[in-house]
Design a protein around this motif. Structure first.
Motif, PDB file in Angstrom:
ATOM      1  N   ARG A 334       0.855  -1.182   0.000  1.00 16.57           N
ATOM      2  CA  ARG A 334       0.000   0.000   0.000  1.00 16.57           C
ATOM      3  C   ARG A 334       0.893   1.235   0.000  1.00 16.57           C
ATOM      4  N   ILE A 335       0.323   2.332  -0.473  1.00 17.98           N
ATOM      5  CA  ILE A 335       1.058   3.582  -0.535  1.00 17.98           C
ATOM      6  C   ILE A 335       0.661   4.455   0.649  1.00 17.98           C
ATOM      7  N   GLY A 336       1.624   5.155   1.202  1.00 20.64           N
ATOM      8  CA  GLY A 336       1.388   6.086   2.301  1.00 20.64           C
ATOM      9  C   GLY A 336       2.103   7.390   2.032  1.00 20.64           C
ATOM     10  N   LYS A 337       2.165   8.229   3.022  1.00 22.06           N
ATOM     11  CA  LYS A 337       2.838   9.511   2.867  1.00 22.06           C
ATOM     12  C   LYS A 337       4.345   9.285   2.899  1.00 22.06           C
ATOM     13  N   ASN A 338       4.961   9.429   1.721  1.00 26.97           N
ATOM     14  CA  ASN A 338       6.412   9.288   1.550  1.00 26.97           C
ATOM     15  C   ASN A 338       6.909   7.856   1.767  1.00 26.97           C
ATOM     16  N   VAL A 339       6.017   6.874   1.720  1.00 30.34           N
ATOM     17  CA  VAL A 339       6.445   5.487   1.910  1.00 30.34           C
ATOM     18  C   VAL A 339       5.622   4.553   1.029  1.00 30.34           C
ATOM     19  N   ILE A 340       6.217   3.403   0.717  1.00 31.33           N
ATOM     20  CA  ILE A 340       5.511   2.255   0.165  1.00 31.33           C
ATOM     21  C   ILE A 340       5.690   1.130   1.179  1.00 31.33           C
ATOM     22  N   SER A 341       4.583   0.654   1.732  1.00 31.58           N
ATOM     23  CA  SER A 341       4.634  -0.406   2.740  1.00 31.58           C
ATOM     24  C   SER A 341       4.383  -1.738   2.058  1.00 31.58           C
ATOM     25  N   VAL A 342       5.376  -2.617   2.078  1.00 29.57           N
ATOM     26  CA  VAL A 342       5.283  -3.927   1.439  1.00 29.57           C
ATOM     27  C   VAL A 342       5.234  -4.999   2.527  1.00 29.57           C
ATOM     28  N   TYR A 343       4.217  -5.854   2.480  1.00 31.91           N
ATOM     29  CA  TYR A 343       4.012  -6.905   3.472  1.00 31.91           C
ATOM     30  C   TYR A 343       4.237  -8.265   2.826  1.00 31.91           C
ATOM     31  N   GLU A 344       4.733  -9.213   3.627  1.00 31.51           N
ATOM     32  CA  GLU A 344       4.838 -10.596   3.150  1.00 31.51           C
ATOM     33  C   GLU A 344       3.800 -11.432   3.887  1.00 31.51           C
ATOM     34  N   THR A 345       3.253 -12.441   3.209  1.00 34.82           N
ATOM     35  CA  THR A 345       2.106 -13.167   3.743  1.00 34.82           C
ATOM     36  C   THR A 345       2.483 -14.340   4.642  1.00 34.82           C
ATOM     37  N   GLU A 346       3.778 -14.571   4.842  1.00 35.33           N
ATOM     38  CA  GLU A 346       4.159 -15.625   5.784  1.00 35.33           C
ATOM     39  C   GLU A 346       3.820 -15.211   7.208  1.00 35.33           C
ATOM     40  N   THR A 347       4.085 -13.939   7.549  1.00 34.49           N
ATOM     41  CA  THR A 347       3.750 -13.420   8.882  1.00 34.49           C
ATOM     42  C   THR A 347       2.796 -12.232   8.818  1.00 34.49           C
ATOM     43  N   PHE A 348       2.475 -11.775   7.620  1.00 33.54           N
ATOM     44  CA  PHE A 348       1.630 -10.602   7.404  1.00 33.54           C
ATOM     45  C   PHE A 348       2.185  -9.373   8.128  1.00 33.54           C
ATOM     46  N   SER A 349       3.483  -9.232   8.043  1.00 36.14           N
ATOM     47  CA  SER A 349       4.148  -8.061   8.609  1.00 36.14           C
ATOM     48  C   SER A 349       5.011  -7.425   7.532  1.00 36.14           C
ATOM     49  N   LYS A 353      10.524  -5.343   8.585  1.00 37.97           N
ATOM     50  CA  LYS A 353       9.877  -4.565   9.642  1.00 37.97           C
ATOM     51  C   LYS A 353       9.912  -3.059   9.396  1.00 37.97           C
ATOM     52  N   ARG A 354      10.055  -2.654   8.142  1.00 36.20           N
ATOM     53  CA  ARG A 354      10.019  -1.224   7.836  1.00 36.20           C
ATOM     54  C   ARG A 354       9.582  -1.013   6.394  1.00 36.20           C
ATOM     55  N   SER A 355       8.979   0.147   6.168  1.00 37.14           N
ATOM     56  CA  SER A 355       8.499   0.502   4.833  1.00 37.14           C
ATOM     57  C   SER A 355       9.639   1.052   3.986  1.00 37.14           C
ATOM     58  N   ILE A 356       9.384   1.114   2.683  1.00 37.98           N
ATOM     59  CA  ILE A 356      10.345   1.717   1.757  1.00 37.98           C
ATOM     60  C   ILE A 356      10.094   3.220   1.732  1.00 37.98           C
ATOM     61  N   LYS A 357      11.068   4.009   2.140  1.00 33.75           N
ATOM     62  CA  LYS A 357      10.908   5.464   2.168  1.00 33.75           C
ATOM     63  C   LYS A 357      11.171   6.038   0.782  1.00 33.75           C
ATOM     64  N   VAL A 358      10.175   6.698   0.223  1.00 29.43           N
ATOM     65  CA  VAL A 358      10.297   7.351  -1.083  1.00 29.43           C
ATOM     66  C   VAL A 358       9.635   8.720  -0.954  1.00 29.43           C
ATOM     67  N   GLU A 359      10.403   9.763  -0.921  1.00 29.73           N
ATOM     68  CA  GLU A 359       9.862  11.100  -0.732  1.00 29.73           C
ATOM     69  C   GLU A 359       8.891  11.473  -1.853  1.00 29.73           C
ATOM     70  N   ASN A 360       7.681  11.900  -1.447  1.00 26.86           N
ATOM     71  CA  ASN A 360       6.658  12.424  -2.368  1.00 26.86           C
ATOM     72  C   ASN A 360       6.157  11.386  -3.375  1.00 26.86           C
ATOM     73  N   VAL A 361       6.280  10.098  -3.070  1.00 25.27           N
ATOM     74  CA  VAL A 361       5.807   9.074  -4.004  1.00 25.27           C
ATOM     75  C   VAL A 361       4.315   9.286  -4.265  1.00 25.27           C
ATOM     76  N   MET A 362       3.924   9.201  -5.516  1.00 23.66           N
ATOM     77  CA  MET A 362       2.553   9.496  -5.929  1.00 23.66           C
ATOM     78  C   MET A 362       1.772   8.236  -6.322  1.00 23.66           C
ATOM     79  N   ASP A 363       2.459   7.256  -6.925  1.00 22.66           N
ATOM     80  CA  ASP A 363       1.746   6.070  -7.421  1.00 22.66           C
ATOM     81  C   ASP A 363       2.733   4.914  -7.527  1.00 22.66           C
ATOM     82  N   PHE A 364       2.195   3.684  -7.531  1.00 26.49           N
ATOM     83  CA  PHE A 364       3.020   2.498  -7.741  1.00 26.49           C
ATOM     84  C   PHE A 364       2.157   1.409  -8.359  1.00 26.49           C
ATOM     85  N   SER A 365       2.807   0.427  -8.961  1.00 23.71           N
ATOM     86  CA  SER A 365       2.100  -0.740  -9.496  1.00 23.71           C
ATOM     87  C   SER A 365       3.070  -1.913  -9.529  1.00 23.71           C
ATOM     88  N   TRP A 366       2.487  -3.134  -9.500  1.00 26.47           N
ATOM     89  CA  TRP A 366       3.280  -4.362  -9.525  1.00 26.47           C
ATOM     90  C   TRP A 366       3.386  -4.881 -10.955  1.00 26.47           C
TER      91      TRP A 366
END
Length: 712
Positions: A334-349, A353-366
């Motif tokens: 999911r996208i957040g303010k200045n971050v892209i949070s990527v979760y793995e489904t083995e532990t759903f965390s 244990k940290r998001s990808i910091k990307v300043e002013n990120v507007m959109d993403f796709s897989w």
């Protein structure tokens, strides 16, 4: 519930308050979700509180603290569990026993919720909660403890139960006629039907009134059909009919989304705030599809789930969580303010244990096939805009492209993940207008080379863009006039496999949307809504139009999974001509069905073929050999339809002859009456009559008026 009553109940059950609860086995899997249809029709029974304490949970493995730290620990527990449901703290809703000698807490507490559902949800979401390294919560329902106390001291082998296979959820794929199914909603009814173009009409499979309260949705591989209700979502399926397979409790659910491999279901709801100045409260649950259990939930304000975070758009963009490509269902983000949070489904965390910091990120796709993220960061101040490719889970940046004078940017992945097209709208030097170009990434090639494509008239407005499914070509609708142009390009040609080239441009077309066949090669150029449903069926291999037609006021178009048929339909957005038409891939109208108050049409997806690419290529080369069987079947059906048509015509002819004979009989019976009315004339022949025109003048009224006349 008072503390004394709780302790008394525990004593009656023979529960030792000083027992070490860490060794307790987990509770049984029991999801008592109220049905949303027939179960609710049953008479509600009054609650019998004396029969159980299913709204109470026991939280074990808390720190054992002295009296001076007791209140601090109580506040921590209250904060954690009040977020799950309502607790009446003032009336003993949380009770944490203490040792009467040492005055220390015993390391566990009892929490009472208003409803059993809240207690079950608290157990699911907080069991395993890590307070610190030494204290990981072990949460159980209070009523389950009685079951645990009855476990015999000696082990006994479990009762053997013979294996009973479940229903084959892919049984519909074995249809001997190789037909596909689709679902429609009209009025109060939801129907699943076979598409049977040979019979020129669909064949019913299952029909149910009030099956859903808003919409229905197929799972990505076609195994399930999901329905939406106030109490939550349900999935249906089976070998020969549609049985309810599982319920997912989520009050006032509005939207759902399956993971690509159908392992998980994401549900979404929002609640209006009591204060109009506040934002909506959002709840997102992720369920295990087969077990029906909540694996992870997310709660917050609508701004927190908006694209770009709280500083971005106020509305929530669905889906909030986007799944990585492939059927493994390993990652979602999911996208957040200045971050892209990527979760793995083995532990759903979060990964690492940290998001990808990307300043002013507007959109993403897989990528549709690989764990690769494409990110777009807009131009801010002197910092250029950029598009980046990031490998997951290592978070390694594979490629980056800086872009200047950017107004907007949109990313389009090709279905096999081989190419990425980035449509870039740029400002002119004067900043008064924009023009559009494309950045084309070759993902599978070494170092991921990038090509720049600009249209011959770069000031043309881009109306639509679409990749060929599983192919290397793409189409673009461009132009500012009412009849735009459509250009086709290829990422590889016989002369130059590493450079994009234009195949053709179709001038002045009634089209504003592109719909490629799922197998490629063919495309429908559609003029929807304002263009009144103009359709052009085009063969991109031969660069020729196969057929032109129209479906007046058509709102949507959808290819069937095999690429053999196309459905166009008019929903209740328009009051007239509601219903759908089924076309062949080359534009022949097969049949039309009109339905009042038509809301939805959706083909049932097919899972990917088990055939290797080599086997598919062999079948394509020897298609005539394989098609003989089906051509013979088609001929048999055609003969049957012809025979049925002949029988129908014969029946109509017989009915006509019967009516004529009856009329002649009545004519003869009334002959004497006609002769009497004609003063004895016996002839009925027309030529013995003479037509005359007689004019009759009749004075209707006479009126005299006296007019005064004066001379000057």
């Amino acid at each position: 519930m008072a503390a004394a009553e709780l302790l008394s109940r525990a004593e009656n059950l023979g529960i030792d308050m000083n027992r070490d609860w860490d060794s307790m086995p987990p509770p049984p899997d029991n999801m008592g979700i109220i049905s949303d249809d027939d179960d609710l029709m049953m008479e509600e029974k009054p609650e019998e509180f004396e029969q159980g304490l299913d709204n109470v949970i026991v939280v074990d493995n808390l720190p054992q603290v002295p009296p001076e730290k007791y209140q601090k620990l109580m506040d921590v527990v209250k904060k954690i569990y009040s977020a799950v449901g309502k607790i009446d703290v003032e009336n003993g809703g949380i009770m944490m026993p203490v040792d009467p000698v040492t005055k220390k807490s015993l390391g566990f507490c009892f929490i009472e919720y208003n409803t059993p559902q809240e207690a079950e949800h608290a157990r699911e979401t907080t069991n395993g909660y890590k307070l610190d390294r030494s204290h990981i919560f072990n949460v159980n329902k209070f009523d389950d403890i009685e079951k645990f106390m009855k476990v015999p001291d000696e082990w006994a082998p479990p009762e053997y139960k013979p294996y009973v296979p479940g229903e084959n959820l892919q049984h519909w794929l074995t249809d001997p006629k190789a037909r596909d199914q689709f679902v429609i909603r009209s009025g109060q009814d939801t129907e699943v039907l076979w598409n049977d173009p040979r019979q020129m009409t669909p064949e019913p499979v299952y029909k149910r009134p009030y099956w859903t309260e808003s919409f229905v949705q197929w799972s990505p591989l076609g195994s399930y059909l999901a329905t939406i209700h106030r109490q939550g979502a349900q999935v249906w399926g089976g070998a020969n009919t549609f049985n309810r397979l599982m319920r997912y409790a989520h009050n006032m659910v509005k939207l759902i989304d399956f993971s690509p491999g159908e392992k998980y279901l994401v549900t979404y709801s929002s609640q209006e705030p009591s204060n109009p100045r506040d934002t909506h409260k959002v709840v997102i649950n992720i369920f295990d599809v087969r077990a029906g259990k909540i694996i992870r939930d997310f709660k917050g304000s609508a701004d927190e789930f908006a694209v770009g975070g709280s500083g971005g758009v106020t509305g929530v963009s669905w889906p909030v969580f986007r799944w990585a490509g492939g059927r493994e269902d390993k990652y979602f983000a999911r996208i957040g303010k200045n971050v892209i949070s990527v979760y793995e489904t083995e532990t759903f965390s979060l990964i690492d244990k940290r998001s990808i910091k990307v300043e002013n990120v507007m959109d993403f796709s897989w990528s549709p096939t690989d764990p690769i993220l494409s990110l777009f960061v807009p131009e801010i101040g002197n910092q250029p805009a950029k598009v980046s490719l990031v490998q997951i889970p290592g978070k390694e940046e594979l490629r980056q492209k800086n872009l200047f004078s950017v107004s907007d940017c949109k990313m389009y992945w090709q279905s096999n993940g081989e190419y990425l097209a980035v449509k870039v709208d740029r400002y002119t030097k004067t900043k008064k207008s924009t023009y559009t170009g494309f950045e084309l990434f070759r993902i599978k090639e070494r170092d991921i080379p990038i090509e720049v494509l600009e249209l011959e008239n770069k000031n043309d407005k881009i109306i639509a863009f679409a990749w060929e499914t599983k192919g290397h070509r793409f189409g673009v609708i461009h132009g500012d006039h009412p009849k735009p142009d459509i250009s086709f390009y290829s990422m590889r040609t016989a002369q130059n496999t590493g450079r994009v080239s234009k195949l053709t441009t179709l001038k002045n077309r009634h089209a504003n949307a592109l719909y490629w066949s799922p197998t490629g090669h063919y495309i429908v150029l559609a003029g929807l809504k304002g263009m009144n449903g103009q359709l052009e069926f085009y063969n991109v291999d031969e660069l020729e139009t196969m057929h032109t037609a129209d479906h007046f006021m058509a709102t949507d178009i959808e290819w069937d999974p095999t690429g053999r048929y196309v459905a166009t339909y008019v929903t209740s957005l328009h009051e007239m001509e509601n219903g759908f038409i089924i076309w062949s891939f080359n534009g022949n109208l097969l049949y039309r069905i009109l339905k009042d108050h038509f809301f939805q049409f959706s083909w049932r997806p097919r899972p990917p073929s088990f055939l290797s690419p080599e086997k598919e290529e062999e079948i394509a080369k020897n298609l005539k050999k394989y098609s003989k069987k089906y051509e013979a079947e088609d001929q048999d059906v055609s003969n049957l339809l012809s025979e049925q048509e002949r029988e129908k015509r014969k029946m109509l002819k017989d009915e006509w002859q019967k009516w004529v004979s009856e009329w002649q009989r009545l004519h003869e019976e009334e002959k004497l009456l006609r002769q009497e009315l004609r003063d004895g004339e016996a002839s009925d022949e027309e030529e013995e009559y003479e037509d005359k025109e007689v004019e009759v003048e009749e004075v209707i009224d006479v009126k005299e008026d006296i007019v005064d006349y004066e001379q000057d």
